[in-house]
Design an enzyme around this catalytic site. Structure first.
Site, PDB file in Angstrom:
ATOM      1  CD  GLU A 142     -38.401  74.891  29.807  1.00 50.29           C
ATOM      2  OE1 GLU A 142     -39.502  74.187  30.004  1.00 50.29           O
ATOM      3  OE2 GLU A 142     -38.277  76.029  30.076  1.00 50.29           O
TER       4      GLU A 142
ATOM      5  CE  LYS B  69     -27.889  56.203  35.551  1.00 59.95           C
ATOM      6  NZ  LYS B  69     -26.830  56.495  34.515  1.00 59.95           N
TER       7      LYS B  69
ATOM      8  CG  HIS C 219     -26.688  52.032  34.493  1.00 59.50           C
ATOM      9  ND1 HIS C 219     -25.836  52.709  33.547  1.00 59.50           N
ATOM     10  CD2 HIS C 219     -26.342  52.894  35.737  1.00 59.50           C
ATOM     11  CE1 HIS C 219     -25.142  53.379  33.982  1.00 59.50           C
ATOM     12  NE2 HIS C 219     -25.260  53.701  35.216  1.00 59.50           N
TER      13      HIS C 219
ATOM     14  NE  ARG D 136     -18.451  60.054  38.513  1.00 59.84           N
ATOM     15  CZ  ARG D 136     -19.353  59.224  37.916  1.00 59.84           C
ATOM     16  NH1 ARG D 136     -20.423  59.089  38.455  1.00 59.84           N
ATOM     17  NH2 ARG D 136     -19.249  58.633  36.744  1.00 59.84           N
TER      18      ARG D 136
ATOM     19  CE1 TYR E  43     -11.875  59.447  40.924  1.00 58.40           C
ATOM     20  CE2 TYR E  43     -13.678  58.438  39.984  1.00 58.40           C
ATOM     21  CZ  TYR E  43     -13.178  59.604  40.464  1.00 58.40           C
ATOM     22  OH  TYR E  43     -13.730  60.783  40.096  1.00 58.40           O
ATOM     23  N   GLY E  44     -14.334  55.172  42.536  1.00 62.90           N
ATOM     24  CA  GLY E  44     -15.628  54.973  42.228  1.00 62.90           C
ATOM     25  C   GLY E  44     -16.051  53.551  42.117  1.00 62.90           C
TER      26      GLY E  44
ATOM     27  CG  ASP F 138     -25.899  54.857  38.954  1.00 61.80           C
ATOM     28  OD1 ASP F 138     -25.830  55.373  37.653  1.00 61.80           O
ATOM     29  OD2 ASP F 138     -24.929  54.308  39.299  1.00 61.80           O
TER      30      ASP F 138
ATOM     31  CE  LYS G 230     -22.277  52.553  38.325  1.00 58.44           C
ATOM     32  NZ  LYS G 230     -23.289  53.046  37.663  1.00 58.44           N
TER      33      LYS G 230
ATOM     34  CB  SER H  39     -21.612  56.441  32.881  1.00 61.43           C
ATOM     35  OG  SER H  39     -21.839  55.258  33.317  1.00 61.43           O
ATOM     36  CB  ALA H  40     -21.284  60.863  31.997  1.00 61.21           C
ATOM     37  CB  CYS H  41     -26.353  60.150  29.444  1.00 59.73           C
ATOM     38  SG  CYS H  41     -25.179  59.822  28.198  1.00 59.73           S
TER      39      CYS H  41
ATOM     40  CG  ASN I 149     -28.236  66.973  35.377  1.00 55.43           C
ATOM     41  OD1 ASN I 149     -27.905  67.024  36.477  1.00 55.43           O
ATOM     42  ND2 ASN I 149     -27.741  67.646  34.284  1.00 55.43           N
TER      43      ASN I 149
ATOM     44  NE  ARG J 141     -18.540  52.863  35.457  1.00 51.87           N
ATOM     45  CZ  ARG J 141     -18.725  52.724  34.169  1.00 51.87           C
ATOM     46  NH1 ARG J 141     -17.983  51.690  33.771  1.00 51.87           N
ATOM     47  NH2 ARG J 141     -19.188  53.570  33.220  1.00 51.87           N
TER      48      ARG J 141
HETATM   49  C1  OXD Z   1     -21.274  55.305  36.111  1.00 51.24           C
HETATM   50  C2  OXD Z   1     -21.483  55.921  37.663  1.00 51.24           C
HETATM   51  O1  OXD Z   1     -19.968  55.386  36.203  1.00 51.24           O
HETATM   52  O2  OXD Z   1     -22.715  55.902  38.136  1.00 51.24           O
HETATM   53  O3  OXD Z   1     -22.259  55.093  35.595  1.00 51.24           O
HETATM   54  O4  OXD Z   1     -20.481  56.012  38.422  1.00 51.24           O
HETATM   55 MN    MN Z   2     -24.149  54.906  36.482  1.00 53.09          MN
END
Ligand code: OXD
Ligand code: MN
Length: 602
Positions: free
Chosen positions: A513, A267, A241, A385, A212-213, A288, A221, A263-265, A269, A71
């Site tokens: 865990e 979610k 989000h 992705r 892209y995405g 998401d 989004k 993003s990428a933290c 998982n 993005r």
């Molecule tokens: C983001 C996504 O960038 O979900 O948050 O793709």
């Molecule tokens: Mn996202």
């Protein structure tokens, strides 16, 4: 051809066709035949790689242009009529001026290409919570991804009927073809010509120049967060989000948790977590986005408007997220990963060795390659992705498409903080929870291209790039929702899985865990455990958050549970500076919370 008689739609399609001058127009119906045909065409043109049918049935890989991998927040606009309605966290251009500029770019932009008309539903088709969008795009890659991420179908047109309303989403890769001109593998426009534009008062989306995405799959989004958050603010619901999961205890009691992380933290998982707490089970509802409305019983009900996962590939492994791997074992699309010689896929931190293959830039690659500075060259882009169907997730919840949604018990906020923020704390009350969400902070990730070298981003509710209106009004909306929900409002918690020691070791094992922390939250909801009060919120009493059996030295646990008031004061100064940007739109409740926190820390 289409049979729709919806005049608004027919007029819009005709207008766009006249402006963008594609070679032809194709109305999409979401069928398997359509998916296979487009994939076949993209394999023939060299855009797509068909993967090994035995190892990765019905799956394809794509490589984007190196300039088009994420993005682009700097090119994303909220073009509200008044600048003050976009607020300090959004880029604003006067809508008339932006339309003028973009019409210039759109003029003839689909020359030599096919224009696809993609009717889609965010949320189950026909559900009262769902929204209908129609994306026009000249990218067949967008069509196949929309097949997975949204509900693309003729039935959407039936629901729309002759005079139903929809959200128009116009997209082009911005790369017209002259007669005889050879197409690039991933057409797109240069960064300074990219625009991801939203006109919130008109519920209208215009995207130019990126394939892209979130820049191009406009249901995600653009519609489900930016436009939907503005609608939700006007109409009294919430578009967030957030992942949604169900956590069921051994007695069969179900808890529903909605969690906001940037993003990428992690979610995805967390949404598919394999619980290590005996007898407790996680099921996924979404990874998401959550749309939430108060239900007839006064509780807050959430649906996942999406139909698939657009997950970050690197780091997805058997040890971290076996359920995501299972979700993309077939019928999947991979973008910017390594393609191995036997036509399977690989990415960094997949938990398996790879001898080499073709990297995301479409070059031969081996894992020992180094750049000029001696750093390893990654085979997959950090924001590569997988696009996977939610229904293939082995732990998808039976209620994931329930149009009534699931009642939310718990909100979780968080981000990636290697210092300062403890493993978990609970808000004193809902307004304190809103303050926690509003000042959530994270170290930046690769999901946005152009954040620069900031050490810390204060990211209210992980929504900074996705709030379709003034972030101060958005925070006020959170407080208003709290008031409306009263004692039925979800309990609020803040977590940080990402603490490191001074020598860079993770303090908390994370992944499965994390279920231990979720269980503690559920125990709090049920009043089964107590708390100790700290300046930042309630924290677990020693022994009540079960860490039995973990290889966790006592000093690491102490560190994870510590509130370092001096470090916290620094974070509070950062938050205060950030909040000043909101001027008189800063809700008084935020100022109150900030003052109280400062007093407690002093
Ligand atoms: C983001 C996504 O960038 O979900 O948050 O793709
Ligand atoms: Mn996202």
């Amino acid at each position: 051809m289409t049979t729709t008689k919806n005049q608004k739609l027919l007029n819009w399609v005709a207008e766009v066709e006249a402006m963008c001058t594609p070679d032809k127009v194709v109305w999409c119906n979401g069928s398997t035949e359509e998916y296979d045909r487009l994939m076949g065409e993209m394999v023939a043109s060299g855009m797509a790689i068909k993967l090994n049918e035995e190892k990765r049935p019905n799956s394809y890989a794509f490589n984007s242009d190196p300039s088009d991998v994420a993005r682009v927040e700097g090119r994303t606009y909220i073009a509200s009529l008044k600048e003050e309605d976009a607020g300090p966290t959004n880029n604003w251009i006067d809508p008339a001026e932006l339309k003028e500029t973009m019409k210039g770019l759109y003029s003839g932009c689909m020359k030599g290409r096919t224009m696809y008309v993609i009717p889609f539903s965010m949320g189950p088709i026909g559900s009262p919570i769902s929204k209908i969008g129609v994306e026009i795009s000249d990218s067949p890659y967008v069509v196949v991804n929309m097949h997975i991420m949204a509900r693309v179908s003729d039935k959407v047109l039936d629901v729309l009927g002759d005079d139903g309303d929809f959200i128009p989403c116009l997209h082009t890769v911005g790369s017209p073809l002259e007669p005889g001109q050879e197409d690039s593998r991933w057409p797109c426009a240069p960064i300074e010509k990219k625009y991801i534009a939203h006109f919130p008062e008109e519920n209208l989306i215009w995207s130019y120049g990126s394939g892209y995405g979130g820049n191009a799959l406009l249901g995600k989004k653009c519609l489900a967060l930016r436009i939907a958050s503005a609608m939700a603010g006007r109409e009294g619901w919430m578009a967030e989000h957030m992942l949604i999961l169900r956590f069921t205890n051994p007695e069969g009691k179900k808890f529903h948790i909605a969690a906001a992380f940037p993003s990428a933290c992690g979610k995805t998982n967390l949404a598919m977590l394999q619980s290590t707490v005996p007898g407790w089970k996680v099921e996924t509802i979404g990874d998401d986005i959550a749309w939430m409305k108060p239900g007839p019983d006064g509780r807050l009900y959430a649906i996942n408007p999406e139909a698939g996962f657009f997950g970050v590939a690197p780091g997805t492994a058997e040890y971290s997220n076996p359920m995501a791997l299972a979700s993309c074992r077939k019928d999947a699309i991979f973008t910017n990963v390594v393609v191995t010689p036997d036509k399977d896929v690989w990415w960094e931190d997949m938990g398996v060795e790879c001898a080499g293959g073709t990297d995301w830039k479409n070059n031969p690659w081996t894992p020992d390659m180094k750049d000029a500075d001696g750093n390893p060259i990654k085979g997959a882009h950090p924001n590569s992705r997988f696009t996977a169907r939610a229904e293939l997730c082995p732990v998808i919840c039976e209620d994931w498409e329930n149009p009534a949604g699931v009642p939310i018990d718990i909100f979780v906020f968080g981000g990636k903080r290697t210092t300062t923020v403890p493993l978990v704390h609970e808000a004193f009350d809902f307004n304190h929870g809103v303050y926690m969400g509003a000042t959530a902070s994270s170290e930046p990730t690769a999901a946005a291209l152009d954040l620069g070298n900031v050490a810390l981003r204060i990211d209210p509710f992980a929504m900074t790039p996705f709030i379709g209106y003034h972030a101060g009004d958005y925070m006020q909306h959170w407080f208003d929702m709290g008031e409306k929900l009263g004692d039925k409002a979800p309990r609020c918690f803040y977590v940080n899985w990402f603490r490191k020691t001074d020598d860079g070791k993770w303090l908390w094992p994370g992944f499965g865990e994390n279920s231990r922390v979720l269980k503690w939250m559920c125990d709090r909801v049920e009043g089964k455990v107590g708390v100790r009060e700290t300046p930042i919120g309630y924290m677990p009493i020693d022994g009540e958050l079960d860490i039995d059996g973990l290889d966790l030295p006592a000093e690491d646990w102490a560190e994870l549970m510590k509130v370092d008031t001096d470090l916290y004061k620094k974070t509070v100064i950062d938050c205060e500076t950030f909040l000043q940007k909101f001027g008189d739109k800063l809700p008084v409740q935020i100022t109150e919370q900030l003052e109280n926190l400062k007093k407690r820390l002093s």
